[in-house]
Design a protein around this motif. Structure first.
Motif, PDB file in Angstrom:
ATOM      1  N   PRO A  39       0.733  -1.245   0.069  1.00 49.18           N
ATOM      2  CA  PRO A  39      -0.094  -0.167   0.045  1.00 49.18           C
ATOM      3  C   PRO A  39       0.877   1.265  -0.129  1.00 49.18           C
TER       4      PRO A  39
ATOM      5  N   CYS B  94      -4.930  -5.598   9.047  1.00 53.69           N
ATOM      6  CA  CYS B  94      -3.929  -6.408   8.317  1.00 53.69           C
ATOM      7  C   CYS B  94      -3.370  -7.382   9.314  1.00 53.69           C
TER       8      CYS B  94
ATOM      9  N   VAL C  68       2.129  -5.290   8.288  1.00 54.28           N
ATOM     10  CA  VAL C  68       2.536  -4.315   7.221  1.00 54.28           C
ATOM     11  C   VAL C  68       2.925  -2.987   7.572  1.00 54.28           C
ATOM     12  N   PHE C  69       1.595  -2.547   8.313  1.00 53.85           N
ATOM     13  CA  PHE C  69       1.653  -1.062   8.986  1.00 53.85           C
ATOM     14  C   PHE C  69       2.154  -1.086  10.308  1.00 53.85           C
TER      15      PHE C  69
ATOM     16  N   CYS D 147       3.429  -7.633   2.697  1.00 51.30           N
ATOM     17  CA  CYS D 147       2.063  -7.545   2.020  1.00 51.30           C
ATOM     18  C   CYS D 147       1.738  -8.657   1.055  1.00 51.30           C
ATOM     19  N   VAL D 148       0.714  -9.044   1.107  1.00 52.52           N
ATOM     20  CA  VAL D 148       0.480 -10.255  -0.051  1.00 52.52           C
ATOM     21  C   VAL D 148       0.320  -9.763  -1.317  1.00 52.52           C
TER      22      VAL D 148
ATOM     23  N   CYS E 272      -3.059  -8.346  -3.053  1.00 53.68           N
ATOM     24  CA  CYS E 272      -3.932  -8.050  -2.011  1.00 53.68           C
ATOM     25  C   CYS E 272      -4.383  -6.582  -1.986  1.00 53.68           C
TER      26      CYS E 272
ATOM     27  N   CYS F 216      -6.935  -3.957   2.524  1.00 62.45           N
ATOM     28  CA  CYS F 216      -7.199  -2.791   3.519  1.00 62.45           C
ATOM     29  C   CYS F 216      -7.638  -1.636   2.869  1.00 62.45           C
TER      30      CYS F 216
ATOM     31  N   PHE G 173      -2.565   1.500  -4.509  1.00 61.07           N
ATOM     32  CA  PHE G 173      -1.955   0.392  -4.818  1.00 61.07           C
ATOM     33  C   PHE G 173      -1.284   0.696  -6.298  1.00 61.07           C
TER      34      PHE G 173
HETATM   35  S1  SF4 Z   1      -3.059  -5.388   0.968  1.00 62.94           S
HETATM   36 FE1  SF4 Z   1      -3.526  -7.086   2.285  1.00 62.94          FE
HETATM   37  S2  SF4 Z   1      -1.725  -7.867   3.011  1.00 62.94           S
HETATM   38 FE2  SF4 Z   1      -1.166  -5.870   2.076  1.00 62.94          FE
HETATM   39  S3  SF4 Z   1      -1.158  -4.479   3.759  1.00 62.94           S
HETATM   40 FE3  SF4 Z   1      -3.457  -4.479   2.965  1.00 62.94          FE
HETATM   41  S4  SF4 Z   1      -4.361  -6.076   4.170  1.00 62.94           S
HETATM   42 FE4  SF4 Z   1      -2.082  -6.470   4.401  1.00 62.94          FE
END
Ligand code: SF4
Ligand code: SF4
Length: 98
Positions: free
Chosen positions: A18, A38, A42-43, A62-63, A66, A69, A81
């Motif tokens: 993100p 999450c 990640v955060f 981060c997946v 995905c 979030c 993203f």
């Molecule tokens: S995209 Fe998915 S894995 Fe990545 S920070 Fe957001 S919730 Fe987490």
């Protein structure tokens, strides 16, 4: 634990995580929904110049692809993203390069 590779490509070569728009993010008051949501850590919230700030501390956790979030964030556009196609193409290119 996050995977070290995605589709045979080292995860740290894939720019998927993100991006926080600091003009929009208000930390959800004090309790960031994205960070709570999450499960991959990640955060993080850090203090900068006496002010709390959300950061992407572990981008490689981060997946890949995905965007969940983004859906829990109450402020449209506060999380973004990169274009999926660009990242998909890059992964294909890196895979070919071996
Ligand atoms: S995209 Fe998915 S894995 Fe990545 S920070 Fe957001 S919730 Fe987490
Ligand atoms: S959910 Fe959105 S507004 Fe809340 S802390 Fe995360 S990015 Fe900022």
């Amino acid at each position: 634990m996050p995977e070290a590779t995605y589709g045979g490509v080292p995860r740290n070569k894939i720019p998927w995580y993100p991006i926080i728009d600091y003009d929009k993010c208000d930390l959800c008051g004090r309790d960031p929904e994205c960070k709570k949501f999450c499960a991959h850590f990640v955060f993080e919230v850090v203090e900068e110049h006496g002010k709390k700030k959300l950061i992407v501390k572990n981008p490689n956790n981060c997946v890949v692809f995905c965007t969940s979030c983004e859906n829990v964030c109450p402020i449209p556009g506060a999380l973004k993203f990169p274009p999926k196609k660009e990242v998909r193409d890059l992964i294909g290119k890196l895979r070919k390069e071996g």
